[in-house]
Design an enzyme around this catalytic site. Sequence first.
Site, PDB file in Angstrom:
ATOM      1  CG  ASP A 196     -23.487 -27.107  22.274  1.00 44.14           C
ATOM      2  OD1 ASP A 196     -23.254 -28.296  22.560  1.00 44.14           O
ATOM      3  OD2 ASP A 196     -23.595 -26.694  21.112  1.00 44.14           O
ATOM      4  CG  ASN A 218     -29.577 -34.167  23.796  1.00 42.17           C
ATOM      5  OD1 ASN A 218     -29.702 -33.271  24.625  1.00 42.17           O
ATOM      6  ND2 ASN A 218     -28.843 -34.018  22.704  1.00 42.17           N
ATOM      7  N   GLY A 277     -19.117 -32.223  25.492  1.00 42.56           N
ATOM      8  CA  GLY A 277     -18.400 -33.304  24.815  1.00 42.56           C
ATOM      9  C   GLY A 277     -17.029 -32.833  24.324  1.00 42.56           C
TER      10      GLY A 277
HETATM   11  C1  FPP Z   1     -24.543 -30.361  25.554  1.00 38.62           C
HETATM   12  O1  FPP Z   1     -23.165 -30.585  25.321  1.00 38.62           O
HETATM   13  C2  FPP Z   1     -24.924 -30.690  26.933  1.00 38.62           C
HETATM   14  C3  FPP Z   1     -25.821 -31.655  27.297  1.00 38.62           C
HETATM   15  C4  FPP Z   1     -26.530 -32.482  26.291  1.00 38.62           C
HETATM   16  C5  FPP Z   1     -26.103 -31.971  28.705  1.00 38.62           C
HETATM   17  C6  FPP Z   1     -26.069 -30.830  29.701  1.00 38.62           C
HETATM   18  C7  FPP Z   1     -26.024 -31.401  31.063  1.00 38.62           C
HETATM   19  C8  FPP Z   1     -25.317 -30.904  32.104  1.00 38.62           C
HETATM   20  C9  FPP Z   1     -24.549 -29.620  32.038  1.00 38.62           C
HETATM   21  C10 FPP Z   1     -25.289 -31.682  33.362  1.00 38.62           C
HETATM   22  C11 FPP Z   1     -25.887 -31.022  34.528  1.00 38.62           C
HETATM   23  C12 FPP Z   1     -27.241 -30.531  34.299  1.00 38.62           C
HETATM   24  C13 FPP Z   1     -28.153 -30.319  35.273  1.00 38.62           C
HETATM   25  C14 FPP Z   1     -29.366 -29.533  34.942  1.00 38.62           C
HETATM   26  C15 FPP Z   1     -27.992 -30.804  36.648  1.00 38.62           C
HETATM   27  P1  FPP Z   1     -22.747 -31.638  24.193  1.00 38.62           P
HETATM   28  O2  FPP Z   1     -22.693 -32.988  24.824  1.00 38.62           O
HETATM   29  O3  FPP Z   1     -23.681 -31.515  23.045  1.00 38.62           O
HETATM   30  O4  FPP Z   1     -21.314 -31.141  23.825  1.00 38.62           O
HETATM   31  P2  FPP Z   1     -20.588 -31.264  22.386  1.00 38.62           P
HETATM   32  O5  FPP Z   1     -21.443 -30.486  21.423  1.00 38.62           O
HETATM   33  O6  FPP Z   1     -19.262 -30.626  22.636  1.00 38.62           O
HETATM   34  O7  FPP Z   1     -20.489 -32.714  22.052  1.00 38.62           O
END
Ligand code: FPP
Length: 229
Positions: free
Chosen positions: A2, A50, A5
Amino acid sequence: MDGNGRWAKQHGEERIVGHMNGVRGVREALTGATEIGVRYLTLYAFSTENWNRPQPEVNALMDLLVRTVVNELDELHQNAVRLRAIGDLESLPASCRETLNDAIARTAGNDRITLTLALSYSARWELVQAAQRIGQAVKEGRIDPKDINEQAFEAQLATHGMPDPELLIRTSGEQRISNFLLWQIAYAELWFTPTLWPDFRKDHLFQAVLDYQNRERRFGLISEQVTPS
Ligand code: FPP
């Protein structure tokens, strides 16, 4: 994983740049886990919920996933990493599913560490799937309802054959589970860090494992029962 973003926002970038930098966190977690002999690492990469994010972000994430798997496959294979995926994989774009299935097939014989990607995954989805399969088995007379026990239920989960997680790490300061492996984490130790996922390094993993080693896992027993005097 997490905080991608928020990492992007802090750096004045688009959200996808946060996800791109999140790949470094994946690499650090995987190499760190392999170095200390962890046998199973499961990453929550994309939840069922998501899908409701803005379409450009969803598309970019799917692209990133395919590209990362393609780019990293040789190295994963050389390091004897076995790749698996759990979740509603049918809902992934065909190209993503095919790339993933190829990588899973190619690494199926590896046994140093199993890297499981949770994709289009939610624990409630998984539990409902398991209940449906058991219901079907009852209907067809393959199982008697009185024989439905924890083992029979576990056998229908996407993680069947994998040990339950001993340690669950969540980054970015949030302290909740968000529909991840709800059955399997019944006795997992939880570890939270304010670090955003793109900044996650091996040392964070090692710190989590050190903290874990100082916890007493009682599984409902009392201290004297689990700690030999
Ligand atoms: C959550 O952060 C993260 C995700 C929804 C995506 C995770 C994906 C990767 C790390 C890319 C690479 C992955 C692989 C397995 C190759 P968020 O977007 O919810 O962050 P926020 O809460 O700060 O908005």
